[in-house]
Write an enzyme that holds these catalytic residues in place. Sequence first.
Site, PDB file in Angstrom:
ATOM      1  N   LYS A  14       0.827  -1.215   0.000  1.00 41.67           N
ATOM      2  CA  LYS A  14       0.000   0.000   0.000  1.00 41.67           C
ATOM      3  C   LYS A  14       0.860   1.263   0.000  1.00 41.67           C
ATOM      4  O   LYS A  14       0.637   2.176  -0.782  1.00 41.67           O
ATOM      5  CB  LYS A  14      -0.930   0.030   1.236  1.00 41.67           C
ATOM      6  CG  LYS A  14      -1.865  -1.154   1.348  1.00 41.67           C
ATOM      7  CD  LYS A  14      -2.833  -1.008   2.512  1.00 41.67           C
ATOM      8  CE  LYS A  14      -2.193  -1.071   3.884  1.00 41.67           C
ATOM      9  NZ  LYS A  14      -1.655  -2.391   4.261  1.00 41.67           N
ATOM     10  N   ARG A  89      -9.726   0.744   8.837  1.00 47.72           N
ATOM     11  CA  ARG A  89      -9.399  -0.637   9.188  1.00 47.72           C
ATOM     12  C   ARG A  89     -10.535  -1.296   9.959  1.00 47.72           C
ATOM     13  O   ARG A  89     -10.449  -2.483  10.260  1.00 47.72           O
ATOM     14  CB  ARG A  89      -8.145  -0.672  10.049  1.00 47.72           C
ATOM     15  CG  ARG A  89      -6.832  -0.835   9.241  1.00 47.72           C
ATOM     16  CD  ARG A  89      -5.682  -0.673  10.215  1.00 47.72           C
ATOM     17  NE  ARG A  89      -4.502  -1.404   9.932  1.00 47.72           N
ATOM     18  CZ  ARG A  89      -3.379  -0.874   9.424  1.00 47.72           C
ATOM     19  NH1 ARG A  89      -3.355   0.381   9.037  1.00 47.72           N
ATOM     20  NH2 ARG A  89      -2.303  -1.607   9.277  1.00 47.72           N
ATOM     21  N   ARG A 128      11.540  -6.345   4.858  1.00 44.76           N
ATOM     22  CA  ARG A 128      11.445  -4.909   5.137  1.00 44.76           C
ATOM     23  C   ARG A 128      11.992  -4.604   6.525  1.00 44.76           C
ATOM     24  O   ARG A 128      12.626  -3.575   6.737  1.00 44.76           O
ATOM     25  CB  ARG A 128       9.973  -4.474   5.033  1.00 44.76           C
ATOM     26  CG  ARG A 128       9.770  -2.978   5.152  1.00 44.76           C
ATOM     27  CD  ARG A 128       8.363  -2.575   4.840  1.00 44.76           C
ATOM     28  NE  ARG A 128       7.464  -2.749   5.960  1.00 44.76           N
ATOM     29  CZ  ARG A 128       6.145  -2.523   5.926  1.00 44.76           C
ATOM     30  NH1 ARG A 128       5.580  -2.141   4.807  1.00 44.76           N
ATOM     31  NH2 ARG A 128       5.401  -2.694   6.992  1.00 44.76           N
ATOM     32  N   ARG A 134      11.450  -0.796  11.930  1.00 41.81           N
ATOM     33  CA  ARG A 134      10.158  -0.968  12.602  1.00 41.81           C
ATOM     34  C   ARG A 134      10.168  -2.253  13.416  1.00 41.81           C
ATOM     35  O   ARG A 134      10.342  -3.343  12.856  1.00 41.81           O
ATOM     36  CB  ARG A 134       9.032  -1.032  11.566  1.00 41.81           C
ATOM     37  CG  ARG A 134       8.618   0.315  11.039  1.00 41.81           C
ATOM     38  CD  ARG A 134       7.541   0.198   9.991  1.00 41.81           C
ATOM     39  NE  ARG A 134       6.328  -0.480  10.447  1.00 41.81           N
ATOM     40  CZ  ARG A 134       5.210  -0.534   9.754  1.00 41.81           C
ATOM     41  NH1 ARG A 134       5.144   0.066   8.572  1.00 41.81           N
ATOM     42  NH2 ARG A 134       4.162  -1.176  10.217  1.00 41.81           N
TER      43      ARG A 134
HETATM   44  P1  AMP Z   1       0.791   0.339   9.046  1.00 41.90           P
HETATM   45  O1  AMP Z   1       1.916   1.311   8.901  1.00 41.90           O
HETATM   46  O2  AMP Z   1      -0.404   0.687   8.218  1.00 41.90           O
HETATM   47  O3  AMP Z   1       1.244  -1.081   8.867  1.00 41.90           O
HETATM   48  O4  AMP Z   1       0.298   0.462  10.561  1.00 41.90           O
HETATM   49  C1  AMP Z   1       1.146   0.151  11.624  1.00 41.90           C
HETATM   50  C2  AMP Z   1       0.345   0.068  12.915  1.00 41.90           C
HETATM   51  O5  AMP Z   1      -0.277   1.320  13.186  1.00 41.90           O
HETATM   52  C3  AMP Z   1      -0.805  -0.939  12.904  1.00 41.90           C
HETATM   53  O6  AMP Z   1      -0.384  -2.260  13.200  1.00 41.90           O
HETATM   54  C4  AMP Z   1      -1.718  -0.360  13.983  1.00 41.90           C
HETATM   55  O7  AMP Z   1      -1.214  -0.641  15.270  1.00 41.90           O
HETATM   56  C5  AMP Z   1      -1.560   1.141  13.757  1.00 41.90           C
HETATM   57  N1  AMP Z   1      -2.568   1.646  12.796  1.00 41.90           N
HETATM   58  C6  AMP Z   1      -2.338   2.195  11.567  1.00 41.90           C
HETATM   59  N2  AMP Z   1      -3.481   2.550  10.967  1.00 41.90           N
HETATM   60  C7  AMP Z   1      -4.477   2.209  11.825  1.00 41.90           C
HETATM   61  C8  AMP Z   1      -5.888   2.292  11.761  1.00 41.90           C
HETATM   62  N3  AMP Z   1      -6.531   2.789  10.693  1.00 41.90           N
HETATM   63  N4  AMP Z   1      -6.594   1.843  12.842  1.00 41.90           N
HETATM   64  C9  AMP Z   1      -5.985   1.349  13.932  1.00 41.90           C
HETATM   65  N5  AMP Z   1      -4.646   1.225  14.042  1.00 41.90           N
HETATM   66  C10 AMP Z   1      -3.892   1.640  12.998  1.00 41.90           C
END
Ligand code: AMP
Length: 198
Positions: A14, A89, A128, A134
């Site tokens: 994404k 989400r 990654r 991360r």
């Molecule tokens: P991502 O960078 O999209 O993989 O998000 C990393 C982490 O951020 C996720 O595992 C969640 O803990 C938190 N996070 C990101 N976007 C959301 C969302 N829309 N709702 C809830 N938690 C989120």
Amino acid sequence: MTNLVLFGPPGAGKGTQASILKDKYGLIHISTGDVFRENIKKETTLGRHAKSYMEKGQLVPDNITIKMLEAEVDNNTGAKGFIFDGFPRTSAQADALAELLAEKRTGISAMIALEVDDKILIERLLKRGETSGRADDADESIIKNRIKVYYDETEILKKYYQQRGKYYGINGVGEVEEITERIRTVVDQLQKLNKSIL
Ligand code: AMP
């Protein structure tokens, strides 16, 4: 406006695709994960709230996430449109997004869902993790939990957008450029049909 939800499990690509597409279409890219990570780095109150959930691969609660997303959208008045990456989400987030955009006399043009097998997702995320810094990419059990959370809480949103005639599934396996082309075919067609001009 053209407002895209770029959707898929963790590791689907994404973020990579969003940063290419935002330039091609002149859209604002909002990654909720990136915003949380910036806040953790700056040690803000929002960052402190989000940190414990992110470390475990769990979702940050809806009330915190929705408030943050609304602020990000409101910070970009006059935008031609948005790419939402990692949001919504949950169903509550999808409803809040629809409401927010309706207030601005616009809506979601399409959900672009990147489809990738779990085995490939885990491989990609571990790879990654070697460079992303991360913690949630470095540990296989946290990665598996993030993928589980996706299937348990997030995947149902495909149906949400399908029911509204806005779901477009895209094969997310291949070269980055190939996948971009697949997405572009959908977005260009939508724009031609004027479906995205709301
Ligand atoms: P991502 O960078 O999209 O993989 O998000 C990393 C982490 O951020 C996720 O595992 C969640 O803990 C938190 N996070 C990101 N976007 C959301 C969302 N829309 N709702 C809830 N938690 C989120």
